[in-house]
Design a protein around this motif. Sequence first.
Motif, PDB file in Angstrom:
ATOM      1  N   UNK A  53      63.506 -13.085  37.224  1.00 29.03           N
ATOM      2  CA  UNK A  53      62.179 -13.350  37.790  1.00 29.03           C
ATOM      3  C   UNK A  53      61.099 -13.124  36.735  1.00 29.03           C
ATOM      4  N   UNK A  54      61.218 -12.012  36.025  1.00 26.09           N
ATOM      5  CA  UNK A  54      60.230 -11.689  34.998  1.00 26.09           C
ATOM      6  C   UNK A  54      60.224 -12.737  33.891  1.00 26.09           C
ATOM      7  N   UNK A  55      61.384 -13.255  33.536  1.00 30.98           N
ATOM      8  CA  UNK A  55      61.468 -14.247  32.466  1.00 30.98           C
ATOM      9  C   UNK A  55      60.825 -15.568  32.870  1.00 30.98           C
ATOM     10  N   UNK A  56      60.998 -15.961  34.120  1.00 34.24           N
ATOM     11  CA  UNK A  56      60.314 -17.164  34.611  1.00 34.24           C
ATOM     12  C   UNK A  56      58.795 -16.971  34.558  1.00 34.24           C
ATOM     13  N   UNK A  57      58.340 -15.799  34.944  1.00 33.28           N
ATOM     14  CA  UNK A  57      56.907 -15.482  34.864  1.00 33.28           C
ATOM     15  C   UNK A  57      56.428 -15.597  33.418  1.00 33.28           C
ATOM     16  N   UNK A  73      56.554 -17.134  19.842  1.00 32.38           N
ATOM     17  CA  UNK A  73      55.338 -16.352  20.096  1.00 32.38           C
ATOM     18  C   UNK A  73      54.956 -16.247  21.569  1.00 32.38           C
ATOM     19  N   UNK A  74      55.832 -16.679  22.455  1.00 29.78           N
ATOM     20  CA  UNK A  74      55.528 -16.627  23.873  1.00 29.78           C
ATOM     21  C   UNK A  74      55.719 -15.233  24.462  1.00 29.78           C
ATOM     22  N   UNK A  75      55.420 -15.133  25.751  1.00 27.74           N
ATOM     23  CA  UNK A  75      55.541 -13.862  26.462  1.00 27.74           C
ATOM     24  C   UNK A  75      57.007 -13.563  26.777  1.00 27.74           C
ATOM     25  N   UNK A  76      57.321 -12.274  26.818  1.00 29.22           N
ATOM     26  CA  UNK A  76      58.692 -11.829  27.095  1.00 29.22           C
ATOM     27  C   UNK A  76      58.664 -10.381  27.572  1.00 29.22           C
ATOM     28  N   UNK A  77      59.848  -9.865  27.908  1.00 27.74           N
ATOM     29  CA  UNK A  77      59.987  -8.447  28.185  1.00 27.74           C
ATOM     30  C   UNK A  77      59.986  -7.675  26.870  1.00 27.74           C
ATOM     31  N   UNK A  78      59.504  -6.436  26.869  1.00 28.84           N
ATOM     32  CA  UNK A  78      59.531  -5.652  25.635  1.00 28.84           C
ATOM     33  C   UNK A  78      60.946  -5.219  25.284  1.00 28.84           C
ATOM     34  N   UNK A 129      65.262  -3.163  43.246  1.00 21.63           N
ATOM     35  CA  UNK A 129      64.848  -2.339  44.376  1.00 21.63           C
ATOM     36  C   UNK A 129      63.339  -2.181  44.363  1.00 21.63           C
ATOM     37  N   UNK A 130      62.824  -1.413  45.304  1.00 24.89           N
ATOM     38  CA  UNK A 130      61.373  -1.345  45.434  1.00 24.89           C
ATOM     39  C   UNK A 130      60.719  -0.343  44.481  1.00 24.89           C
ATOM     40  N   UNK A 131      61.463   0.039  43.422  1.00 23.73           N
ATOM     41  CA  UNK A 131      60.865   0.799  42.318  1.00 23.73           C
ATOM     42  C   UNK A 131      60.905   0.014  41.009  1.00 23.73           C
ATOM     43  N   UNK A 132      61.414  -1.206  41.025  1.00 22.30           N
ATOM     44  CA  UNK A 132      61.578  -2.003  39.805  1.00 22.30           C
ATOM     45  C   UNK A 132      60.450  -3.030  39.665  1.00 22.30           C
ATOM     46  N   UNK A 133      59.749  -2.981  38.566  1.00 21.08           N
ATOM     47  CA  UNK A 133      58.714  -3.962  38.235  1.00 21.08           C
ATOM     48  C   UNK A 133      58.843  -4.361  36.778  1.00 21.08           C
ATOM     49  N   UNK A 134      57.728  -4.793  36.151  1.00 22.01           N
ATOM     50  CA  UNK A 134      57.820  -5.162  34.740  1.00 22.01           C
ATOM     51  C   UNK A 134      56.446  -5.228  34.090  1.00 22.01           C
TER      52      UNK A 134
END
Length: 603
Positions: A439-443, A471-476, A592-597
Amino acid sequence: MDRHFRHILAGTMLILIALCNLPAQSSSAQTAAPVVKGMVLVEGGSFKMGVRNSTNTDEAAHDVTVSSFYICDHEVTVGEFRAYMEDLAGLKTEAEYDGSGYVFRDGTWVKDAQASWKNPGFAQTDEHPVTMVTWMDAIEYCNYLSIMEGLDPVYDIDISLDLKLEVKADLSKNGYRLPTEAEWEFAARGGILSKQYTYIGSNNMDAVSWFKKNSGDTTNPVRQKMPNELGLYDMGGNVYEWCHDWYEPYKAEPAKDPAGPVSGKYRVLRGGSWNSLPNELRPTTRAQGSPHYAASNIGFRLARSCGTVTAQPQTPKAGSAAPGPGSAGSAGIASLKGMVPMTRVEGGTFVMGSDSGEANEKPAHTVTVSTFLIGTYEITVAQFAKFVEVTGYVTVAEKGRGGYVYENGKWVLKKDATWRKPYLVQTPQDPVVLICPEDAMHFCNALSEAEGLDPVYRITESTISADLSKNGYRLPTEAEWEFAARGGLKSKGFLYAGSSDLSEVGWYSANSNKSTQPVGTRKPNELGIYDMSGNVWEWCQDRYAPYTTEAQINPLGWSQEHKKVLRGGAWILGPSYARVYKRLSEEDDVTDYTFGFRIVRRP
């Protein structure tokens, strides 16, 4: 003939001539008319407008009820206003017509005949809020957008028989308009989601506002600070915003949908600006100005009543751009541009991990990372919702996998748990949860596309690959995350991100009230980054792998496991989980409901 009369007459004639010259549209073309992105529905409600126990009648508290309405999540930008001006070639603003604009120079406001929305006295891009627009300029813009989108114009600009300018408004119509003062304050306070902050969206003005202390004596691009409870940006600071109402002192009587007196000398201004002191950033502070006054700290924001379309949409002239958020002619995915504030982290060398920590935090080892940009805040519900609105994306949890919540002392899989239904009470400003790496990667890819960057991720039905040289956005990476959390080159060696007292910088089990909390409401770390300890776990790019003793440069963890690294701790957990070197791993399709990014990219 009065100079304002001449200008408005000329402007009104230009708009009418331009619209009359538009080609006839087929019904299919009509449905493709431009639509202003970023309009937020504000559910109606009652509130105490003004300041309780105030002896100042200018702000005296009184009961007000407002009906539901729409308001734009950002101030009208230079790019949006430019599209309008270019479509109506020959149109001039009042300041351009008579050189009456004011700029701040040498500590005072002075009239500058050369000042205009294109030249406000400081550098600006299409992402900055437009300034040097009078109240009259603003309502002409509103009428133009209404006609272009097939809505009923709110404002009737007329010339009386004795050659006086008359403006009549029918707020029951569904076209674009300026918000009433009551609507503006209700929205600024967070509407029915209000948490009664001192400033608009936070008790920390730096988190939500551009003002005298942090603006650099200029406007700044919209949507760079955190939004308020409704997902509205820059309602405190950046530029003062015109309201619909004529100014008058408040009355004590309760009111429903007040719109000010029928006549007056000054129109209401709200919100403070880049040149304001903290007291001017409160949601209750009022200002006023002549409807013909233009200055480099005044702009406006769009609103609409909840009505029914009765007119037919038009299209801009060939070769011109339809107004949209972010920049002239932007639509769809381009409206995501500039949505996520970023902080620059200068590269450097540090000791990663801890020899006194848990087994998977050892051994401490030397790591060097290159300079990168990282999200100042965790991605919020409002930001993720905008991404979903634009792209139609459906998360992994929404496709039937659901997510985990903590019930009766154990983690339970809820098939209906998603970011939309997180089993928590959240505001748009809370970090989005129940997100997995895909999900985060699509964002990230969508945001990269919106900003003209090279997407990092190649995503197919069966595989996901990443090219971190792009140079695009990604997870750290895990190393980037820990370096930023420690404070980078400014690190003071704190145990948590920004302090050795977790309650100062993080939301965790002792202070979170059993839920996520709005981002940016604790103190930032040494780099000005918020919530890197607590609130939600944040996914990293790396697959989980044990540390080694070797010194490394820009490491990226990899193993045969499908577990990815999470960092930062969460609202439900104790202090040990929020340490800057604490590591967690989880299967990459579980959430779960503690996971974000949080996101990063190359400079």
